[in-house]
Structure formats: C-alpha cells, structure tokens
Scaffold this motif. Sequence first.
Motif, mmCIF file in Angstrom:
data_model
loop_
_atom_site.group_PDB
_atom_site.id
_atom_site.type_symbol
_atom_site.label_atom_id
_atom_site.label_comp_id
_atom_site.label_asym_id
_atom_site.label_seq_id
_atom_site.Cartn_x
_atom_site.Cartn_y
_atom_site.Cartn_z
ATOM 1 N N LEU A 37 0.853 -1.193 0.000
ATOM 2 C CA LEU A 37 0.000 0.000 0.000
ATOM 3 C C LEU A 37 0.886 1.239 0.000
ATOM 4 O O LEU A 37 1.829 1.335 0.786
ATOM 5 N N ASP A 38 0.574 2.188 -0.888
ATOM 6 C CA ASP A 38 1.296 3.459 -0.951
ATOM 7 C C ASP A 38 0.298 4.571 -0.645
ATOM 8 O O ASP A 38 -0.568 4.883 -1.466
ATOM 9 N N ILE A 39 0.421 5.167 0.535
ATOM 10 C CA ILE A 39 -0.517 6.192 0.987
ATOM 11 C C ILE A 39 0.002 7.563 0.578
ATOM 12 O O ILE A 39 1.145 7.917 0.869
ATOM 13 N N GLY A 40 -0.862 8.331 -0.105
ATOM 14 C CA GLY A 40 -0.410 9.610 -0.649
ATOM 15 C C GLY A 40 0.507 9.392 -1.833
ATOM 16 O O GLY A 40 1.561 10.006 -1.950
ATOM 17 N N CYS A 41 0.074 8.514 -2.736
ATOM 18 C CA CYS A 41 0.942 7.992 -3.798
ATOM 19 C C CYS A 41 1.156 8.973 -4.944
ATOM 20 O O CYS A 41 1.963 8.710 -5.835
ATOM 21 N N GLY A 42 0.422 10.111 -4.955
ATOM 22 C CA GLY A 42 0.543 11.026 -6.089
ATOM 23 C C GLY A 42 0.127 10.339 -7.376
ATOM 24 O O GLY A 42 -0.818 9.555 -7.405
ATOM 25 N N SER A 43 0.858 10.603 -8.441
ATOM 26 C CA SER A 43 0.507 10.023 -9.743
ATOM 27 C C SER A 43 0.931 8.561 -9.859
ATOM 28 O O SER A 43 0.681 7.934 -10.892
ATOM 29 N N GLY A 44 1.583 8.032 -8.836
ATOM 30 C CA GLY A 44 1.840 6.593 -8.803
ATOM 31 C C GLY A 44 3.220 6.151 -9.243
ATOM 32 O O GLY A 44 3.440 4.950 -9.439
ATOM 33 N N TYR A 45 4.173 7.074 -9.379
ATOM 34 C CA TYR A 45 5.496 6.673 -9.864
ATOM 35 C C TYR A 45 6.075 5.533 -9.031
ATOM 36 O O TYR A 45 6.518 4.507 -9.580
ATOM 37 N N HIS A 46 6.099 5.713 -7.722
ATOM 38 C CA HIS A 46 6.734 4.686 -6.882
ATOM 39 C C HIS A 46 5.969 3.367 -6.912
ATOM 40 O O HIS A 46 6.558 2.302 -6.711
ATOM 41 N N MET A 47 4.662 3.424 -7.187
ATOM 42 C CA MET A 47 3.893 2.186 -7.280
ATOM 43 C C MET A 47 4.399 1.313 -8.426
ATOM 44 O O MET A 47 4.478 0.082 -8.296
ATOM 45 N N TRP A 48 4.739 1.945 -9.550
ATOM 46 C CA TRP A 48 5.283 1.174 -10.671
ATOM 47 C C TRP A 48 6.631 0.561 -10.298
ATOM 48 O O TRP A 48 6.915 -0.586 -10.670
ATOM 49 N N ARG A 49 7.432 1.308 -9.545
ATOM 50 C CA ARG A 49 8.721 0.756 -9.125
ATOM 51 C C ARG A 49 8.532 -0.396 -8.129
ATOM 52 O O ARG A 49 9.303 -1.359 -8.135
ATOM 53 N N MET A 50 7.527 -0.310 -7.283
ATOM 54 C CA MET A 50 7.208 -1.406 -6.360
ATOM 55 C C MET A 50 6.798 -2.645 -7.142
ATOM 56 O O MET A 50 7.199 -3.767 -6.817
ATOM 57 N N LEU A 51 5.995 -2.435 -8.189
ATOM 58 C CA LEU A 51 5.613 -3.557 -9.044
ATOM 59 C C LEU A 51 6.849 -4.151 -9.717
ATOM 60 O O LEU A 51 6.944 -5.369 -9.894
ATOM 61 N N GLY A 52 7.794 -3.289 -10.071
ATOM 62 C CA GLY A 52 9.049 -3.753 -10.659
ATOM 63 C C GLY A 52 9.887 -4.592 -9.718
ATOM 64 O O GLY A 52 10.784 -5.318 -10.160
ATOM 65 N N GLU A 53 9.595 -4.500 -8.416
ATOM 66 C CA GLU A 53 10.259 -5.352 -7.415
ATOM 67 C C GLU A 53 9.433 -6.596 -7.108
ATOM 68 O O GLU A 53 9.613 -7.223 -6.062
ATOM 69 N N ASN A 54 8.522 -6.932 -8.026
ATOM 70 C CA ASN A 54 7.767 -8.189 -7.981
ATOM 71 C C ASN A 54 6.714 -8.256 -6.879
ATOM 72 O O ASN A 54 6.368 -9.352 -6.412
#
Length: 323
Positions: A129-146
């Motif tokens: 879970l990414d709280i206050g994720c903005g446009s989601g940049y870090h979420m894509w990087r988290m997905l990149g970490e499987n």
Amino acid sequence: MTINWFNDFYKHIADSPLSHWLEVLPAQVAQWQQAQLHGDFAKWVKLLNKLPDTKPSIINLKDRVEIGSQNDIDEYTQRQIAGLMKQFMPWRKGPFHIHGVHIDTEWRSDWKWDRVKPHIADLTDRYVLDIGCGSGYHMWRMLGENAKMVVGADPTQLFLIQFQAIKHFLPHANVHLMPIGVEHLPELNTFDTVFSMGVLYHRKSPIDFLYQLKQQLRPGGELVLETLVVEGDEQTVLMAGERYAQMRNVWYLPSTDALKVWMSRVGFKNIRVVDVDQTRLEEQRATEWMTNQSLKDFLDPNDINKTIEGYPAPLRAVLIAEK
C-alpha cells in the motif's frame, strides 16, 4: 459520469486477503463519483480516451518506469502521446518513459527510490500500500520489485488521471489507485508493506496518522516512512508559521529522534533511520512538464540552506519499522 476503472480491482481483491475491504470501498468510490469533481475532470477523461492503443516491446519497471520503445510506433503517434500527456500537466512525480516520450517531472522520484530501496524488505509476492501515492510513480517501481499487488490511496483527481494515463499503456498490471484519503481507510490490518512518502508533515495530527498507517499492516508488516525532518534531539519539533517553503499545508517537522519516539509510542518496533538527505535543486525543479515555481523559488536566494521564510531547508529522512 460513470467511471469503471475500479471494477478490476474489486475482482482482484474478492479472493484475496483484502476481500473485507469490499464491505466499504465500492460505496466510498461511488460517493467520490457523486461528489463535486474538478472542473476539468470530464475533459481529462475524454483526453484519456484519445490515447492510442499500443503494443509495448519493452516493459522496464525495475530500473525506471519505461513502457514501450520509440520504434513501436510512428512519429505521428509519438507526437500524439506527447501532446495528450501534456494536457495533464503539471507532472510532479516521475520520470516516465512512454514509447520514447520522456515525461520529465518536477521531482526526480527515481532518486528517492534509489535511497529507499536498499533498506526495505524484499517486495516479492507482497501486498503493498502506498498512501499519498501522487501520480503513482513509486507504485510502478514497487511492481518492478515483484510485488503481488500494489494499491495507492490519494484523493487528488489530477493524480488519478495521470496514473490512468500511464496505466493505459500497461492496462493489465496489478497496480491500482483508489481516490480516497488515509482517513477513509478502514482498519485493514492486511498489507505486508505500507509506504508513506511525503505525507506526514501535511497532517494536522501526525500521531493519528501514524496509527492509521499501523492499522493497514498485518502483524510483523513493514512501514516505510519518508518525511521532512529537522536536526535536533528527542524534544525537537518545528511547527512552521503560515508557510514552510511556500507550502501552506505543512504542520509538524520533528527531528528523527523525536519521530522515533512518536512511532514507538504508537507501537511500532525495530524503528531505524536509514537515510537523511537534504533536497537538492537538481532533484526538484521546474521542467517543460511542470512549468510552475519549484524548489529554487522556495529557498533563500542568498543561502540555499534556508527556506525563503528563514526555516531550515528541506531535509528528508527515511525510517523503517515493523508492526
């Protein structure tokens, strides 16, 4: 206007440890849709629908957010993508690379990720879970970490549009943004990892916020907290005046030692400070994708170690803890 972006998420979590969220989430999203939307929201949705369908030959979320190659499309289509994406300015968190279009965002969020990633638990197969994720940049990087699933929570409507614009080119990725604030999250007690980066200092009650973060984690789950801090001891907390670095919505800036005390009182364990870094002018700046004022305009022109109001310049810390 009916938005169907969230139906896939409901299906994904129906048979997951997050299934109990379905007791409240669809009603919250329906209420969000019935609320007053941004004046440009309908226009943004129409522009989203004009984005061309492509078949990306490259998907790189491990080293950066890169979806597709310039060679996958013709020059007209590339100009079309760039022109449409610019309709969603200002782009603050990134950068993104979409079929050769470089969305050069205000923040080099990849630099923050590089500081955070070496210290966190392996995200493989984790619910994140990414709280206050903005446009989601870090979420894509988290997905990149499987990560098994990445969920963002952020009520800002432009950020949701920007996230959907990126996801248009990778629609089946198991990453989802819910347009709700942390105060609307029930006590899920489920996520393996919760990220909160750049949010704590915007909360009027930081202790309540820390409790809200804790309530999203499973027992033993990991919190990754990144926030503005000041130098000092366990008693040091700065409460700025009306503005801090021109921001109106900044409340408390604790020292890292004071923040550790707060987190301990809330019940977090194994709290450690893993990074402290003063924000550089190269990390937050105006670009052709974010043409407003940026960090250099918020600092004392004669001393970049102070804000324009005379406070210590932005110093950001990353703390890791377990529930």
